[in-house]
Design a protein around this motif. Structure first.
Motif, mmCIF file in Angstrom:
data_model
loop_
_atom_site.group_PDB
_atom_site.id
_atom_site.type_symbol
_atom_site.label_atom_id
_atom_site.label_comp_id
_atom_site.label_asym_id
_atom_site.label_seq_id
_atom_site.Cartn_x
_atom_site.Cartn_y
_atom_site.Cartn_z
ATOM 1 N N GLY A 118 0.878 -1.177 0.032
ATOM 2 C CA GLY A 118 -0.047 0.152 0.087
ATOM 3 C C GLY A 118 0.779 1.334 0.038
ATOM 4 O O GLY A 118 1.998 1.253 0.209
ATOM 5 N N ALA A 122 -2.355 6.624 1.785
ATOM 6 C CA ALA A 122 -3.755 5.729 2.135
ATOM 7 C C ALA A 122 -3.723 5.216 3.388
ATOM 8 O O ALA A 122 -4.805 4.444 3.662
ATOM 9 C CB ALA A 122 -3.814 4.671 1.035
ATOM 10 N N ASP A 123 -2.776 5.325 4.425
ATOM 11 C CA ASP A 123 -2.919 4.623 5.769
ATOM 12 C C ASP A 123 -3.902 5.372 6.562
ATOM 13 O O ASP A 123 -3.361 6.706 6.728
ATOM 14 C CB ASP A 123 -1.325 4.553 6.246
ATOM 15 C CG ASP A 123 -0.160 3.809 5.246
ATOM 16 O OD1 ASP A 123 -0.807 3.040 4.793
ATOM 17 O OD2 ASP A 123 0.839 4.314 5.426
ATOM 18 N N ILE A 124 -4.641 4.697 7.003
ATOM 19 C CA ILE A 124 -5.746 5.411 7.937
ATOM 20 C C ILE A 124 -5.717 4.463 9.336
ATOM 21 O O ILE A 124 -6.233 5.308 10.222
ATOM 22 C CB ILE A 124 -7.026 5.250 7.301
ATOM 23 C CG1 ILE A 124 -7.373 3.963 6.862
ATOM 24 C CG2 ILE A 124 -7.095 5.939 6.054
ATOM 25 C CD1 ILE A 124 -8.861 3.712 6.496
ATOM 26 N N ARG A 182 -13.604 -5.518 -3.398
ATOM 27 C CA ARG A 182 -12.404 -4.760 -3.211
ATOM 28 C C ARG A 182 -11.205 -5.719 -3.514
ATOM 29 O O ARG A 182 -11.101 -6.919 -3.482
ATOM 30 C CB ARG A 182 -12.194 -4.628 -1.527
ATOM 31 C CG ARG A 182 -13.192 -3.630 -1.062
ATOM 32 C CD ARG A 182 -13.165 -2.285 -1.818
ATOM 33 N NE ARG A 182 -11.845 -1.717 -1.676
ATOM 34 C CZ ARG A 182 -11.576 -0.762 -2.820
ATOM 35 N NH1 ARG A 182 -12.311 -0.282 -3.627
ATOM 36 N NH2 ARG A 182 -10.323 -0.120 -2.577
ATOM 37 N N GLU A 275 -8.444 -2.308 6.702
ATOM 38 C CA GLU A 275 -7.516 -2.556 5.557
ATOM 39 C C GLU A 275 -7.982 -3.239 4.554
ATOM 40 O O GLU A 275 -7.778 -3.045 3.494
ATOM 41 C CB GLU A 275 -6.504 -3.471 6.473
ATOM 42 C CG GLU A 275 -5.595 -2.675 7.533
ATOM 43 C CD GLU A 275 -5.021 -1.583 6.673
ATOM 44 O OE1 GLU A 275 -4.395 -1.550 5.766
ATOM 45 O OE2 GLU A 275 -4.680 -0.503 7.734
ATOM 46 N N ARG A 277 -11.062 -2.972 3.367
ATOM 47 C CA ARG A 277 -11.843 -1.960 2.496
ATOM 48 C C ARG A 277 -10.911 -1.277 1.644
ATOM 49 O O ARG A 277 -11.314 -0.725 0.680
ATOM 50 C CB ARG A 277 -12.696 -1.216 3.574
ATOM 51 C CG ARG A 277 -14.200 -2.209 4.013
ATOM 52 C CD ARG A 277 -15.149 -1.268 4.719
ATOM 53 N NE ARG A 277 -16.477 -1.994 4.792
ATOM 54 C CZ ARG A 277 -16.877 -1.977 6.006
ATOM 55 N NH1 ARG A 277 -16.131 -2.101 7.061
ATOM 56 N NH2 ARG A 277 -17.900 -3.036 6.182
ATOM 57 N N ARG A 278 -9.706 -1.008 2.256
ATOM 58 C CA ARG A 278 -8.836 -0.014 1.443
ATOM 59 C C ARG A 278 -8.344 -1.029 0.248
ATOM 60 O O ARG A 278 -8.122 -0.598 -0.865
ATOM 61 C CB ARG A 278 -7.733 0.257 2.385
ATOM 62 C CG ARG A 278 -6.686 0.891 1.497
ATOM 63 C CD ARG A 278 -5.583 1.242 2.335
ATOM 64 N NE ARG A 278 -4.609 0.393 3.074
ATOM 65 C CZ ARG A 278 -3.269 0.643 3.493
ATOM 66 N NH1 ARG A 278 -2.867 1.911 3.237
ATOM 67 N NH2 ARG A 278 -2.572 -0.476 3.955
#
Length: 438
Positions: A118, A122-124, A182, A275, A277-278
């Protein structure tokens, strides 16, 4: 080569890679906080039990020196914060100390670090953010290093996310469309082991080395297609399926978060869902070109290890395990609370009817109720789970034998309360049989 020190050898990736390196004739020190009996037997003299993630710089330096390794493979990681572990301490906090220990080693050591795929932006989740900070520390350190970013790991032994996928494949359900579609790029754990071995064997101490690889199959996939392949592998018997609404998945994740505070580590937690869903994506081109590895496809992997009866049993029982544990906790705690609160008078009257004097009746009802609640709480906590199950079986058998001797008339009650204790004992035996995590 001087050997490889595998940190986190008790985990899914660490165990497989350490065992693979040993099979190749490479000297390995397999370090983990705790090993199962089977893992101790697997690693033998190579096993080193120590609380790795909490070691300071000096003790990490000593561990590296004692292993004699010129390659350190770091497989330590946790999904999210819970009592006894945190993402910061397990990821960037630990890597900072590990880098300092490697710099103080007095000799060149290659660090192979297992991270996540990743992009940084985009790290949430704290999980991903701490992993990415650890990557940055390694890159900036100037140490020879290889950062491996595997996709969704497929392994012969189910654990964590791969266990959850097998369980979902065994159920007559479809995931919510936004989740099912996804991207989910996977990698065989065998390919991770092959990569680690080639890097370790190909590196010459003192040689500069810096590489970042996305380890995953080049063919795009999503969760729906991976589940379909796993269903075929398990032998799909369902002619119909129900699509699960998104809120049900989120409720399950919240329940997983709650259970983690009791010491459990379920794969279905809010971090895992965020993760997934990402999406799991990346570009394996450089990895394939530099190592010459042709990643194994899922179809080929599943054909290599056809599903056996234990695979099908595991998939069907995996999610039922949580339901069994929750049922037993509620059974014991609620039965104790009812007897000591709303039904206290009825319980006293029943005991006196069967010949117990008032004082003894009070003592027995209070003691038995508190015992029931204690058994339920012991079962709920991961560390005391097996103790609680054994205690529950002993207590239940004691109730049955005691009433058979002292108050046999209870066996003929219209609702058959004591008769129903037998199935509860069997359910606790089932829970005891499937209590192992690995």
């Amino acid at each position: 080569m001087g050997g490889v020190l595998v940190l986190g050898a008790g985990g899914l990736i660490g165990q497989f890679v350490a065992a693979d390196l040993i099979r190749r004739g490479i000297k390995v020190t397999a370090a983990a906080r705790r090993f199962s009996a089977a893992q101790r037997d697997l690693f033998g003299e190579a096993a080193c039990e120590t609380a790795i993630a909490s070691l300071d710089v000096g003790r990490l330096r000593d561990l590296i020196a004692q292993s004699g390794a010129d390659v350190v493979l770091n497989c330590i990681g946790v999904l999210q914060d819970q009592p006894g572990s945190s993402t910061h301490e397990a990821h960037d906090g630990f890597v900072e100390r590990l880098i300092a220990a490697l710099c103080a080693a007095g000799r060149p050591v290659l660090l192979i670090h297992v991270s996540i795929p990743g992009e940084h932006g985009a790290d949430i989740t704290p999980f991903a953010q701490s992993k990415r900070r650890a990557d940055g520390l390694i890159i900036d350190s100037g140490l020879p290093h290889a950062i491996l970013r595997p996709g969704f790991v497929m392994a012969p032994a189910p654990y964590g996310g791969s266990a959850m996928l097998r369980a979902l494949a065994a159920l007559p359900i479809d995931l919510p469309r936004d989740l099912a579609e996804r991207p989910l790029r996977y990698v065989a754990v065998e390919d991770i082991a092959e990569t680690a071995a080639r890097i370790a064997q190909g590196w010459t101490p003192g040689q500069p080395y810096a590489a970042i690889y996305d380890l995953m199959h080049p063919e795009p996939n999503n969760m729906q297609s991976v589940l379909a392949q796993l269903r075929n592998w398990l032998g799909d018997i369902w002619r119909w399926r129900v699509r699960v609404p998104g809120f049900a998945i989120d409720l399950g994740a919240r329940a997983g978060d709650l259970s983690s505070w009791l010491g459990w580590s379920p794969p279905l937690r809010s971090t895992a869902m965020a993760e997934l869903r990402r999406g799991v994506t990346g570009d394996p081109a450089r990895w394939m070109a530099d190592t010459g590895i042709s990643p194994r496809g899922l179809d080929a992997l599943l054909r290599e290890r056809p599903a056996t009866v234990e695979n099908r049993w595991f998939a069907r029982l995996y999610l039922l395990k949580a339901l069994i544990v929750a049922t037993l906790v509620v059974f014991w705690c609620v039965s104790g609370l009812i007897a000591i609160t709303v039904a206290y008078g009825d319980a006293l009257e029943m005991m006196e009817r069967f010949g117990f004097p008032g004082g003894q009746s009070h003592a027995f009802v209070i003691t038995s109720s508190l015992t029931d609640i204690a058994v339920g709480l012991l079962i709920a906590v991961r560390r005391t789970h097996r103790t609680g199950l054994v205690a529950g079986i002993v207590v239940a058998v004691g109730y049955m034998l005691g009433t058979a001797v002292l108050t046999p008339a209870l066996w003929t009650e219209p609702l058959g309360a004591l008769v129903k204790t037998g199935p509860a004992i069997v359910l606790m035996m089932v829970a005891l049989a499937i209590s192992d995590n690995r």
